[in-house]
Design an enzyme around this catalytic site. Sequence first.
Site, PDB file in Angstrom:
ATOM      1  N   ARG A   1       0.954  -1.205   0.172  1.00 34.03           N
ATOM      2  CA  ARG A   1      -0.153  -0.151   0.012  1.00 34.03           C
ATOM      3  C   ARG A   1       0.922   1.220  -0.049  1.00 34.03           C
ATOM      4  NH1 ARG A   1      -3.529  -2.661  -1.769  1.00 34.03           N
ATOM      5  NH2 ARG A   1      -5.562  -3.037  -0.952  1.00 34.03           N
TER       6      ARG A   1
ATOM      7  N   HIS B   1      -0.042   0.387 -10.416  1.00 28.89           N
ATOM      8  CA  HIS B   1      -1.013  -0.491  -9.597  1.00 28.89           C
ATOM      9  C   HIS B   1      -1.362  -1.927 -10.378  1.00 28.89           C
ATOM     10  CE1 HIS B   1      -3.562  -0.611  -5.711  1.00 28.89           C
ATOM     11  NE2 HIS B   1      -3.226  -1.905  -6.018  1.00 28.89           N
TER      12      HIS B   1
ATOM     13  N   GLU C   1      -3.625   7.495  -5.096  1.00 24.31           N
ATOM     14  CA  GLU C   1      -3.909   7.175  -6.324  1.00 24.31           C
ATOM     15  C   GLU C   1      -5.060   7.878  -7.020  1.00 24.31           C
ATOM     16  OE1 GLU C   1      -3.716   2.883  -6.784  1.00 24.31           O
ATOM     17  OE2 GLU C   1      -1.867   2.597  -5.529  1.00 24.31           O
TER      18      GLU C   1
END
Length: 317
Positions: free
Chosen positions: A236, A283, A265
Amino acid sequence: MRVLVTRRWPHVVERTLRERFDVVLNETDVPLGQADLADAMRDFDVLAPTVSDRIDAEVIAAADRCRLIANYGVGFDHIDIAAASAKGIAVTNTPGVLTDATADLALTLMLMTARRAGEGERELRVGRWTGWRPTHMIGSGLKGKVLGVVGMGRIGMATARRARMGFGMDIIYHSRSAKREAEALDAKFCADLHSLLAKSDFVSLHVPGGRHTKNLIDAAAIRAMKPGSYLINTARGAVLDHAALAQALASGHLAGAGLDVYPDEPHVPPELLGLENLVMLPHLGSATAEAREAMGRRALANIDAFAKGEPLPDPVT
């Protein structure tokens, strides 16, 4: 039963959902705003969000109808679990099905940073490559190097196994407790995080998000890392202090880093963008056809169980 799916899922899973429930899809695939999410809590029995949706206390407070948040993904730090629990709303996730895909990506980033693949591709694409030469873009091998795994859960273990069996790396790890299954990899447990960081040539982060791990790798932790080492984060974004990372990369204290996740994000901290010794991916940890479909089927299993009044397979609360 009415279900809102906040982002597009693999077609085969969407089709099954539509066959079983009254489903509304986000046809534009653009993230929903907080007001739209709050409205959904009033109008749907099930909200099926992703990591791109912020299900905070204000959104949850609007819930008149919703009684299940069926998260598409294993991480749930974007959901206010305490607020959901207080409101009597169950939360589920999709554990286990993205382990291999994420571990593969951690090794991808490790190889890219060690062999300076990102730098090399950029040099080639802009026409700056002048040909092979003995001293050009020298990187690091993996065999015999020490990999420090921070968080020895499913993904951390899968990453360690690939590094040990595939590349001959030595494994040390930091976790809440020693793991018996790590013994097969000759992996050594480090109770102290900074001790692990000081011994590792490569560090790979695999801890969950949330307040307990926020800035776990802060400026002091980065200073504790072995000079010339590499940092990989597929966990994360909030786990890592990105300003401290940028400084360590710019100064040469760290030889390189590979990131797949970021704290806000899709925004990327601007101090990272100009660093040549940093590999950044958008990601992609679970971005295989197999993993994304399996995630959808796991979420669907939770929705099915909820609809039938059966125990939820993957309860978070």
